[in-house]
Design a protein around this motif. Structure first.
Motif, PDB file in Angstrom:
ATOM      1  N   ARG A 163       0.439  -0.734  -0.310  1.00 40.53           N
ATOM      2  CA  ARG A 163       0.157  -0.317  -0.115  1.00 40.53           C
ATOM      3  C   ARG A 163       0.516   1.818   0.383  1.00 40.53           C
ATOM      4  O   ARG A 163       0.790   1.850  -1.133  1.00 40.53           O
ATOM      5  CB  ARG A 163      -0.949  -0.029   1.194  1.00 40.53           C
ATOM      6  CG  ARG A 163      -2.353  -0.813   0.751  1.00 40.53           C
ATOM      7  CD  ARG A 163      -3.294  -0.802   2.412  1.00 40.53           C
ATOM      8  NE  ARG A 163      -4.070  -1.882   2.391  1.00 40.53           N
ATOM      9  CZ  ARG A 163      -3.838  -3.330   3.362  1.00 40.53           C
ATOM     10  NH1 ARG A 163      -3.048  -3.342   4.245  1.00 40.53           N
ATOM     11  NH2 ARG A 163      -4.276  -3.370   3.276  1.00 40.53           N
ATOM     12  N   THR A 193      -6.271  -2.535  -5.353  1.00 40.17           N
ATOM     13  CA  THR A 193      -7.005  -0.901  -5.366  1.00 40.17           C
ATOM     14  C   THR A 193      -6.104   0.251  -4.569  1.00 40.17           C
ATOM     15  O   THR A 193      -6.311   0.997  -4.248  1.00 40.17           O
ATOM     16  CB  THR A 193      -7.479  -1.814  -3.931  1.00 40.17           C
ATOM     17  OG1 THR A 193      -8.251  -2.699  -3.370  1.00 40.17           O
ATOM     18  CG2 THR A 193      -8.236  -1.002  -2.792  1.00 40.17           C
ATOM     19  N   ALA A 194      -4.801   0.040  -3.689  1.00 44.16           N
ATOM     20  CA  ALA A 194      -4.149   1.084  -3.691  1.00 44.16           C
ATOM     21  C   ALA A 194      -3.960   1.711  -4.929  1.00 44.16           C
ATOM     22  O   ALA A 194      -3.623   2.605  -4.645  1.00 44.16           O
ATOM     23  CB  ALA A 194      -2.621   0.338  -2.752  1.00 44.16           C
ATOM     24  N   ASP A 197      -6.689   4.068  -5.669  1.00 47.07           N
ATOM     25  CA  ASP A 197      -6.883   4.958  -4.146  1.00 47.07           C
ATOM     26  C   ASP A 197      -5.575   6.001  -5.025  1.00 47.07           C
ATOM     27  O   ASP A 197      -6.483   7.278  -4.515  1.00 47.07           O
ATOM     28  CB  ASP A 197      -6.544   4.281  -3.136  1.00 47.07           C
ATOM     29  CG  ASP A 197      -7.839   3.331  -2.882  1.00 47.07           C
ATOM     30  OD1 ASP A 197      -8.759   3.517  -3.326  1.00 47.07           O
ATOM     31  OD2 ASP A 197      -7.557   3.023  -2.067  1.00 47.07           O
ATOM     32  N   ALA A 198      -4.888   5.882  -5.325  1.00 45.66           N
ATOM     33  CA  ALA A 198      -3.568   6.829  -5.501  1.00 45.66           C
ATOM     34  C   ALA A 198      -3.992   7.444  -6.818  1.00 45.66           C
ATOM     35  O   ALA A 198      -3.121   8.408  -7.774  1.00 45.66           O
ATOM     36  CB  ALA A 198      -2.154   5.809  -5.998  1.00 45.66           C
TER      37      ALA A 198
END
Length: 293
Positions: A163, A193-194, A197-198
């Protein structure tokens, strides 16, 4: 395919044989890692040789530990390698698992953190972007073959670490000891996902495992011998306890099925790690890889 750089009694002929064999075969990448307090070839010097010995395959460090290097010199060395190989370099970075390597080069073990890794990754990016790190007439060069420099991948097996790397890395290059596909799938989901999200593009997802091809008990014994040598910082009785379930041993057909299962969970690449420098292991692995070409 990973070069057998952690095997004993290597010489230039053997390394060249493996490098050209990997380049000639159906493999997508040629990989090699870094250790200091060991008798493996120095990774950045080997990068220069691999750039000359190969023409097609992607060159992937799995992994370089930037805390063991001056970050500006590391950026210059990697940019030189990227230039020599025509932009075929991917740089896997990790914090490393051995204090002895830090001590061997006079590096501070307190920097053996993800924060220390991220700080050095930022310096690599800045140098490759042509930014002047200090007052100088010209920035540090040469410029890498690819604008912005090689892709950076995080070498990790931990969700928290993965992450944290989404802010600077382009992908994940991990390792699985026991080939637990459920856990590997979960880690890949963490990465997807990480990165989303970034606000980053989908990460390249790779993992690796030790392998030995053959029939009967020989392949498992081969892995055990390799682990005893490579994991020399771990008490031998611990290595002996983990050896029966670490890595993969079996026939060519069985390896095809294992790789198909990794493909099914969205793995972009599996970096096979040899446990012998016997070129026959490379030949057999190439025949397996041809199933996916």
């Amino acid at each position: 395919m990973t070069m057998p750089v952690m095997e004993p009694s290597l010489d230039a002929d053997m390394l060249r044989t493996w490098a050209t064999g990997i380049d000639d075969g159906p493999f997508s990448s040629l990989c090699w890692g870094e250790r200091i307090a060991f008798d493996n070839p120095e990774c950045l010097t080997l990068l220069g040789a691999l750039s000359v010995w190969t023409q097609r395959v992607q060159l992937v460090t799995t992994v370089v530990v930037p805390q063991l290097h001056d970050p500006v010199m590391l950026a210059k060395s990697l940019a030189t390698g990227d230039m020599l190989c025509g932009g075929r370099l991917t740089v896997g970075l990790g914090v490393g698992g051995r204090h002895e390597d830090y001590h061997a080069v006079g590096a501070d073990p307190s920097t053996q953190t993800m924060r220390g890794l991220a700080e050095r990754a930022e310096i690599l990016r800045r140098v490759w972007a042509g930014e002047k790190i200090t007052e100088s007439v010209l920035p540090v060069g040469p410029p890498p073959a690819r604008r912005g420099g090689p892709e950076l991948h995080i070498g990790s097996t931990g969700p928290k670490t993965i992450r944290s790397a989404a802010a600077w890395a382009d992908g994940v290059t991990g390792v699985t000891l026991d080939l637990d596909l459920d856990r590997q799938s979960e880690l890949f989901d963490v990465a997807r996902t990480a990165w989303a999200d970034a606000g980053a593009r989908r990460p390249h997802l790779a993992t690796s495992f030790w392998f030995a091809l053959g029939d009967g008990d020989g392949p498992r014994a081969q892995i055990h011998r390799h682990l005893r040598r490579y994991m020399n910082w771990i008490p031998a009785e611990f290595v002996d306890a983990m050896a029966p379930t670490t890595g993969w041993a079996g026939t060519d057909a069985e390896l095809v099925e294992v790789l198909r299962r990794f493909a099914a969970i969205g793995t972009d690449e599996v970096h096979l790690i040899p446990t012998s420098s016997d070129p026959d292991q490379l030949r057999r692995a190439a025949e397996v890889a041809a199933e996916f070409a």
